[in-house]
Design a protein around this motif. Structure first.
Motif, short mmCIF file in Angstrom:
data_model
loop_
_atom_site.label_atom_id
_atom_site.label_comp_id
_atom_site.label_asym_id
_atom_site.label_seq_id
_atom_site.Cartn_x
_atom_site.Cartn_y
_atom_site.Cartn_z
N ILE A 26 0.73 -1.21 0.16
CA ILE A 26 0.14 -0.02 0.10
C ILE A 26 0.72 1.35 0.02
CG2 ILE A 26 -1.67 1.30 1.22
CD1 ILE A 26 -2.79 -0.98 -0.21
N GLU A 30 1.18 4.32 -3.05
CA GLU A 30 1.02 5.38 -2.63
C GLU A 30 2.12 6.57 -2.75
OE1 GLU A 30 -0.59 9.08 -0.73
OE2 GLU A 30 -1.70 7.05 -1.08
N THR A 149 -3.81 -4.62 4.26
CA THR A 149 -4.51 -3.44 3.24
C THR A 149 -5.24 -2.56 3.84
OG1 THR A 149 -6.26 -4.71 2.52
CG2 THR A 149 -4.23 -4.84 1.12
N GLY A 153 -4.08 1.37 4.77
CA GLY A 153 -4.70 2.36 4.37
C GLY A 153 -5.05 3.45 5.31
N ASN A 233 -2.99 -4.85 -9.10
CA ASN A 233 -2.82 -3.42 -8.16
C ASN A 233 -3.32 -2.16 -9.25
OD1 ASN A 233 -2.26 -4.58 -5.72
ND2 ASN A 233 0.08 -4.85 -6.23
N LYS A 249 -10.79 0.77 -2.96
CA LYS A 249 -9.68 0.01 -2.97
C LYS A 249 -9.63 -1.03 -1.57
CE LYS A 249 -7.03 3.70 -3.34
NZ LYS A 249 -5.78 4.33 -3.52
N TYR A 253 -10.23 -5.30 -2.25
CA TYR A 253 -9.24 -6.21 -1.34
C TYR A 253 -9.94 -7.13 -0.47
CZ TYR A 253 -4.93 -3.78 -3.21
OH TYR A 253 -3.97 -3.38 -3.98
#
Length: 401
Positions: A26, A30, A149, A153, A233, A249, A253
């Motif tokens: 992740i 980013e 994930t 996040g 991804n 997102k 997942y």
């Protein structure tokens, strides 16, 4: 199986490492979103680690079969932990170059660690426990992916990227500690290993593959899930952009991960009651349909359903495939075979990843999923016709080397 301390140690370590790895992924996405505008360039950067893993594949196979698998996993774990420091440098200097060095280190580590891990599973469990163990191992990884994930996040909202990768570093150190605790009796495996011929040992896997039709068919069918996973991804990022929804997102997942666990649980329950070849073809068909259905991914519910279908189909596919390979390929060739499979997966991932970035920049998301989905469906149909005309035996037996 539940009284086996090695299994508990391995699953605990894999859960911790998987959590940290997905937090790091992740973070990777980013960092790329912040510094790289082109989808094609993102794909090239993401495949750098995969590419170097392919280069080290033959060496990894020979090393794993020649030396202690535990020792190989320890050294690979050390490299994996040290590689995170390059990502710290990338964040500090806002440098894509340092990120690429980080991914190269992770790629080399993976080239040794994962084939060694796959080769170790038949040594810590009985033959009739392999399907259950493979299912458990994949479910632990899936739970770690869902949690990783989600945590990644949330951390991006509240913490810096440096904190995200510090979490990754700590998890890699913890799994390294778990690896030291493993007790693997490799005497029954290494006593049968043939003497290594200088420069030629890796090629000894070719006769195994060529003379074992089930293994060959399995390797061909691996193209179907890799077509989806290689673009996973980038598809998640693009769906988020199409829907103008950052939160989707996490939902994608999660849907895929939960469905994956359900699929792995179901295939474990019906194992022995169904034909493994038929099960693999049905799973591949489900994966193909899920890819095609992403044509409607402009809306949240259809996209979540598509990822859930893929997750369930992949959850049945991968434990069956892993068990098939572990049982059909003689143990003394496991290191080289799983290194070959790792190389094959990485090469295909690279092709899919670059193609995904290229198609997203040219024909767009919707036509891209039609191209990939149609290819997977055609391949599945061809393999089904081949199986009808010239049935391949998937009986759980060892191949003759």
């Amino acid at each position: 199986m539940w009284k086996n301390r090695n299994i508990w140690i391995l699953m605990l370590g894999e859960g911790i490492a998987g959590l940290g790895m997905w937090v790091g992924i992740i973070g990777n996405l980013e960092f790329l979103q912040q510094h790289v505008p082109s989808d094609f360039m993102k794909s090239l950067i993401l495949l750098s680690g995969l590419f170097v893993g392919v280069l080290f594949g033959p060496m990894a196979g020979k090393v794993i079969d020649k030396y202690s698998k535990k020792t190989v996993m320890i050294y690979a774990g050390i490299l994996r932990a040290l590689a995170v420091f390059f990502m710290f440098a990338a964040i500090q200097q806002q440098s894509i170059a340092w990120m690429i060095v980080y991914m190269l280190g992770i790629g080399v580590s993976a080239a040794f660690y994962f084939p060694a891990l796959q080769s170790s599973l038949p040594l810590i469990a009985k033959d009739n426990e392999l399907l259950a163990l493979n299912g458990l191992h994949m479910n632990v990884g899936t739970i770690a992916r869902i949690a990783g994930t989600a945590v990644g996040g949330m951390m991006l909202v509240s913490f810096s990227l440096f904190s995200v990768y510090m979490w990754t570093f700590v998890s890699y150190v913890l799994i390294l500690g778990c690896t030291f605790l493993l007790r693997i009796d490799e005497s029954k495996d290494t006593s049968n290993v043939k003497p290594f011929k200088k420069g030629g040992s890796f090629t000894e896997v070719w006769p195994i593959i060529r003379h074992t039709p089930a293994v060959l068919l399995g390797l061909v069918l691996m193209l179907v899930p890799i077509g989806f996973l290689g673009s996973f991804n980038l598809m998640v990022l693009k769906i988020s952009e199409l829907q103008h929804n950052v939160a989707i997102k996490g939902w994608l997942y999660t849907a895929e991960g939960v469905a994956f666990m359900c699929g792995a649980f179901m295939i474990k329950k019906i194992s022995g009651k169904t034909n493994i070849g038929l099960s693999l073809l049905i799973s591949a068909f489900g994966i193909s349909l899920s890819h095609l259905s992403l044509f409607f991914a402009d809306h949240p519910v259809p996209s979540i359903i598509s990822f859930a279908i893929f997750g369930f189909a992949a959850g049945t596919f991968f434990p069956l495939m892993a068990t098939l390979f572990q049982r059909q390929v003689p143990k003394e060739y496991h290191g080289r075979f799983f290194s070959f499979r790792n190389m094959m997966d990485r090469l295909l991932f690279q092709a899919v990843l670059v193609s995904t970035g290229f198609f997203l920049d040219t024909i767009g998301f919707h036509y891209m999923v039609l191209v990939f989905g149609s290819f997977s469906l055609l391949l599945t149909l061809l393999m089904s016709i081949h199986q009808i005309r010239r049935p391949t035996s998937f009986e759980q037996k060892k191949a003759v080397g």
